[in-house]
Design a protein around this motif. Structure first.
Motif, mmCIF file in Angstrom:
data_model
loop_
_atom_site.group_PDB
_atom_site.id
_atom_site.type_symbol
_atom_site.label_atom_id
_atom_site.label_comp_id
_atom_site.label_asym_id
_atom_site.label_seq_id
_atom_site.Cartn_x
_atom_site.Cartn_y
_atom_site.Cartn_z
ATOM 1 N N UNK B 53 1.010 -1.082 0.126
ATOM 2 C CA UNK B 53 -0.033 0.194 -0.182
ATOM 3 C C UNK B 53 0.815 1.406 0.171
ATOM 4 N N UNK B 73 -0.791 -3.858 -4.343
ATOM 5 C CA UNK B 73 -1.417 -4.606 -2.963
ATOM 6 C C UNK B 73 -2.342 -5.677 -3.528
ATOM 7 N N UNK B 74 -3.003 -5.864 -4.397
ATOM 8 C CA UNK B 74 -3.652 -7.204 -4.747
ATOM 9 C C UNK B 74 -2.876 -8.121 -5.369
ATOM 10 N N UNK B 77 -1.532 -9.879 -2.226
ATOM 11 C CA UNK B 77 -2.421 -10.629 -1.625
ATOM 12 C C UNK B 77 -2.378 -11.973 -2.324
ATOM 13 N N UNK B 78 -2.438 -11.923 -3.572
ATOM 14 C CA UNK B 78 -2.599 -13.116 -4.288
ATOM 15 C C UNK B 78 -1.351 -13.955 -4.476
ATOM 16 N N UNK B 83 -3.781 -9.068 4.795
ATOM 17 C CA UNK B 83 -3.939 -8.198 6.129
ATOM 18 C C UNK B 83 -5.072 -7.835 6.631
ATOM 19 N N UNK B 85 -6.931 -4.314 8.452
ATOM 20 C CA UNK B 85 -6.693 -2.883 8.805
ATOM 21 C C UNK B 85 -7.055 -2.531 10.408
ATOM 22 N N UNK B 89 -12.679 -1.528 7.764
ATOM 23 C CA UNK B 89 -13.154 -1.106 6.546
ATOM 24 C C UNK B 89 -14.049 -1.997 6.033
ATOM 25 N N UNK B 103 -13.721 -11.198 -1.296
ATOM 26 C CA UNK B 103 -12.199 -11.818 -1.284
ATOM 27 C C UNK B 103 -12.289 -13.198 -1.893
ATOM 28 N N UNK B 106 -10.876 -13.324 -5.456
ATOM 29 C CA UNK B 106 -9.722 -13.148 -5.779
ATOM 30 C C UNK B 106 -8.938 -14.276 -6.431
ATOM 31 N N UNK B 151 -12.200 -12.170 5.916
ATOM 32 C CA UNK B 151 -12.013 -11.679 4.686
ATOM 33 C C UNK B 151 -10.453 -12.093 4.222
ATOM 34 N N UNK B 155 -8.609 -15.411 1.112
ATOM 35 C CA UNK B 155 -7.734 -15.102 0.023
ATOM 36 C C UNK B 155 -6.544 -16.446 0.120
ATOM 37 N N UNK C 193 -8.464 -4.080 -2.854
ATOM 38 C CA UNK C 193 -7.121 -4.386 -2.982
ATOM 39 C C UNK C 193 -6.688 -5.472 -1.884
ATOM 40 N N UNK C 195 -8.365 -7.211 -0.529
ATOM 41 C CA UNK C 195 -9.256 -8.527 -0.864
ATOM 42 C C UNK C 195 -8.662 -9.304 -2.038
ATOM 43 N N UNK C 196 -7.429 -8.769 -2.592
ATOM 44 C CA UNK C 196 -6.804 -9.319 -3.433
ATOM 45 C C UNK C 196 -7.582 -9.277 -4.942
ATOM 46 N N UNK C 197 -8.323 -8.337 -4.928
ATOM 47 C CA UNK C 197 -9.090 -8.057 -6.299
ATOM 48 C C UNK C 197 -8.245 -6.986 -7.147
#
Ligand SMILES: Nc1ncnc2c1ncn2[C@@H]1O[C@H](COP(=O)(O)OP(=O)(O)OP(=O)(O)O)[C@@H](O)[C@H]1O
Ligand SMILES: [Mg+2]
Lengths: 284, 247, 309
Positions: B53, B73-74, B77-78, B83, B85, B89, B103, B106, B151, B155, C193, C195-197
């Motif tokens: 981020x 960032x995405x 995650x993949x 993470x 927050x 959010x 999620x 993804x 959430x 992933x 983001x 959430x990996x999207x």
């Protein structure tokens, strides 16, 4: 060469007058004002009505036109925009509705034919062998003076400091006792007034017709993107860049290509540096 | 055990302020590590850098042996780093199931064929079972934290970063959430990095603590040692009142 | 999002039946023509709503895609004189190409940038049409397109069928996992983001879908008018579409289509007011902004059918 230098400066000054007001009201009140071009058109038409129809001498008509449009801006912000400020889409829609209404009103009242506004200065001047109408030179001088005054006003006065404070953090400013709503009114008046002045100044040498506001709006937007939304120095630099590139393109290729300059500038800016030259935020 | 995460010389400056200074550490697979530090120590900033981020001013980050710095960032995650927050959010206007479903879409979760079922299962796993259709707007704080964890789990992470999951919860709630996290760590062999600024919560949870102060890592070690570490004590004594007030 | 229930389907069938049969009771070419325009606006409005209504990225330059589609049909018919049916898929393709062109630099950005950039892009394309008048016919535009179907009534039915398909496809998409992601993007991009999207991908893809249908509508309109001209690119077209969606209730898709039909009919009825028409339109917009912030059609339909669900 000198011709490019002078004509470029004239375009830049006019663009800067338009863009500074556009960016100011966004920076301070977060209002993306799609009616900004209307202020410009209204300024030109007000000058036309006052001089040609009411036969008021121009040196009186010009400030009167600016004041009238500034008042229009204040009323618009207070009664149409402020109640809808929570929703960005609603603000865009309402300011757009205002610009459509203005365009239609001008069309209904004056028709679509071009109108003439007399020049302040009729003489043609010659600078280093380059002929330039006194009116264009006046636009340049007035533009520079307006921007200087605005800068001094914001940097040196208490009111200017309050405007800056609101633009940096509206909530904190409110806690400090700055009346944000009053500030918004003042800023929209300045914004509308400078746009109207630009309209008054160009009306003798550009065509005055109902749709004249749209393209300058698009230009002002382009400048503001390039300079950084909300940044006044940025928009002045961008005005110079755009004003000169357009003049050079008009000189080297053809005037009809100038419209593309702003498009290219916007696309390049958005790709390389989305926040603009002097933008504070990375992206909104 | 191999290194899952390798952080090397990561520094982040905001203008004149150095929020993270030359952070260097590694996480091994299956490890449960805590990041300890008073307010403003740079913990969240470090998380933001690890997860893409924010870009570090200098330094490198390797995850599973791959350089992840400058990945979006995405994408990170993949690669398997998820993470939560600090300020939760959720997607407002959606129910709990839909929040987790996002999620489940993804790429990393693409093997889960029945997304709804998987999302529902995850909600049950974090203790929100049977409440799929509830709107998120009325959810209490503790449940929002659980939703965030569900959430993140959707992933299918190898490494889970939790940013102050206990902040603002009562002691009963903290115990329940700690149990949940401990269970995830044990049963799924998740590697976990957890931020907390109160020492007490750490003692029974993590096997290793990275202590930060003013952007710098001041000590690394098992919690029993960290409690006795002079630099840590100093960092916290300056904040004694704070620590008491928030404890 | 609300699932479609039987009552929704019943309502849709009744409405489509009324629209399809109306020209048979009042047989006039004028009415058929107006209804054709209604259906075209329905396609434009629902395609706007799919992208902008769901993701919250307001596209103030939808006319760019509409004009691109229409001009594609115009070029194909007048310059290359191909089979007129070829213009529909080509228009879709060209509109999608334009969406990629403008979407990539602008959609990475948030907030007002996108709205303004799209507005400018469409205004500039309109200028380009005038600058390159040798090819585009300038102010006059291009004339002499062939009708796709000779009988106006049959063409109307065809356009209506396209509208129905458009609304069904977009509604199904909006109710699918895809639509869920678009609404998530509307909510919070950072969480997406996390959430990996791939947020940019979904925004661009939804703009492409939106542009494709808009371009299709543009080509259908061109083959109805049998000519294309620069005002198709104008901001007024975009705004008219947005007003329709607003009245329909943003994000509902069917609301946008119904509002488009009703407002187009209303505009026709106001033709008697001549030049004051746009004024009335603008005034309606202001009133709706102030008094019906959630729109009219979709909220009303939900209210009416609440008991029957
Ligand atoms: N985007 C930013 N721009 C400028 N400064 C920032 C930014 N984000 C964080 N900071 C500053 O960096 C420092 C570290 O902040 P950070 O949020 O990482 O602390 P933290 O350890 O997570 O604290 P807390 O326990 O309060 O969550 C703070 O001084 C903060 O003000
Ligand atoms: Mg933090």
């Amino acid at each position: 060469m000198l011709q490019i230098l002078i004509y470029g400066a004239v375009s830049s000054a006019i663009y800067a007058m338009l863009a500074v007001g556009f960016t100011l009201i966004f920076g301070v009140a977060r209002i993306l004002n799609l009616a900004h071009g209307s202020f410009y058109a209204l300024g030109a038409y007000a000058a036309y009505v006052l001089t040609s129809l009411l036969k008021i001498p121009l040196f009186l008509a010009a400030p009167l036109a600016v004041l009238l449009v500034a008042g229009f801006g204040v009323v618009m912000e207070r009664f149409l925009v402020r109640p809808l400020r929570q929703s960005q889409l609603a603000v865009l829609m309402i300011t757009l509705a205002v610009s459509l209404a203005v365009e239609q009103a001008l069309f209904l009242i004056f028709g679509s034919e071009y109108r003439n506004v007399p020049s302040f200065v009729a003489e043609k001047l010659s600078i280093g062998g380059v002929d330039i109408s006194g009116q264009r030179l006046l636009a340049l001088v007035a533009g520079v003076l307006v921007l200087l005054t605005l800068w001094l006003f914001i940097q040196r006065t208490r009111l200017g400091a309050a405007i800056l404070a609101v633009s940096q953090d509206p909530e904190a400013a409110q806690y400090m006792g700055i009346p944000t709503n009053r500030i918004f009114s003042i800023v929209i008046a300045i914004s509308a007034g400078t746009a109207a002045l630009a309209g008054v100044l160009v009306s003798p040498f550009l065509t005055v017709q109902p749709t004249m506001g749209l393209l300058p709006m698009v230009k002002a937007f382009a400048i503001v993107i390039v300079g950084g939304l909300g940044s006044i120095p940025g928009s002045i630099i961008a005005s110079l860049i755009l004003g000169y590139s357009e003049t050079i393109v008009a000189y080297l290729i053809s005037t009809s290509w100038t419209e593309l300059v702003s498009l290219v500038a916007v696309v390049i800016t958005l790709m390389i540096r989305p926040s603009g030259i002097l933008g504070r935020r990375a992206a909104f | 055990m191999t290194d899952l995460l390798e952080v090397n010389g990561v520094t982040k400056r905001f203008g004149g302020l150095t929020a993270v200074k030359n952070a260097t550490f590694t996480l091994k697979k299956g490890e449960f590590t805590g990041i300890l530090g008073p307010n403003g120590a740079g913990k969240t900033t470090l998380f933001n850098i690890l997860t893409g981020f924010m870009q570090p001013t200098t330094g490198t980050i390797h995850f599973n042996g791959e350089l992840v710095r400058e990945l979006a960032p995405y994408k990170i995650v993949n690669r398997g780093m998820a993470r939560t927050f600090q300020l939760t959010r959720p997607f407002v206007g959606m129910n709990l199931l839909e929040n987790v479903l996002v999620a489940c879409m993804s790429p990393r979760a693409s093997n889960d064929k029945d997304k709804e079922e998987r999302a529902s299962y995850l909600l049950a796993q974090v203790g929100l079972g049977g409440r799929d259709k509830e709107p998120v707007e009325t959810l209490p704080y503790g449940d929002l934290r659980r939703l965030e964890i569900a959430r993140a789990l959707a992933t299918r992470p190898d490494l889970l970063l939790l940013d102050e999951p206990f902040a603002g919860l009562g002691s009963g709630e903290i115990e329940q959430l700690a149990q949940l996290i401990r269970r995830l760590h044990r049963e799924q062999n998740l590697t976990i990095l957890l931020i907390e600024h109160k020492l007490r919560e750490f003692m029974a949870l993590v096997s290793r603590v990275i202590a930060m102060n003013f952007g710098e890592i001041i000590a690394v070690g098992p919690p029993e040692e960290i409690v006795k570490n002079e630099k840590v004590i100093e960092a916290y004594i300056g904040k004694t009142e704070d620590a008491h007030a928030s404890a | 999002m609300r699932r479609i229930s039987l009552i929704d389907i019943a309502g849709a069938i009744v409405l489509v039946a009324i629209l399809a049969l109306a020209p048979m009771f009042v047989s006039s070419n004028y009415l058929t023509g107006v209804l054709t325009v209604c259906a075209v606006y329905g396609i434009w409005a629902s395609s706007w709503d799919f992208m902008s209504g769901l993701t919250g990225r307001e596209n103030f330059g939808h006319s760019l895609f509409i004009g691109a589609g229409a001009y594609t049909a115009g070029f194909l018919a007048t310059i290359w004189s191909t089979n007129p049916w070829l213009s529909l898929p080509t228009a879709v393709g060209v509109a999608i190409a334009f969406s990629l062109l403008v979407g990539f630099p602008t959609l990475r950005l948030r907030g007002p940038y996108f709205a303004l950039a799209m507005l400018s892009a469409s205004a500039i394309l309109q200028r380009l049409c005038l600058i390159f008048w040798e090819y585009t016919g300038g102010e006059e535009g291009l004339y002499g397109l062939d009708p796709l179907i000779k009988s106006p009534l049959h063409y109307y039915w065809f356009v209506l069928a396209v509208l129905v398909v458009t609304v069904i496809v977009l509604t199904l998409l909006a109710q699918s996992h895809w639509g869920l992601l678009l609404r998530a993007i509307r909510g919070d991009e950072a969480t997406c983001q996390a959430a990996g999207i791939n947020v940019t991908f979904y925004k661009i893809a939804s703009l492409m879908i939106s542009a494709g249908f808009a371009g299709l509508g543009g080509a259908l309109y061109a083959h109805y008018q049998l000519q294309v001209s620069p005002p198709l690119f104008s901001v007024v077209v975009s705004i008219t579409v947005i007003i329709m969606v607003y009245v329909g209730g943003i994000g509902s898709i069917y609301g946008a289509a119904v509002a488009a039909i009703l407002l187009t009919l209303l505009t026709e009825m106001l033709r008697g007011f001549g030049e004051y028409r746009l004024w009335i339109y603008t005034l309606t917009l202001m009133l709706i902004l102030f008094f019906l912030p959630n729109g009219l059609i979709a909220p009303l339909w939900r209210r009416l059918t609440e008991r029957l669900r």
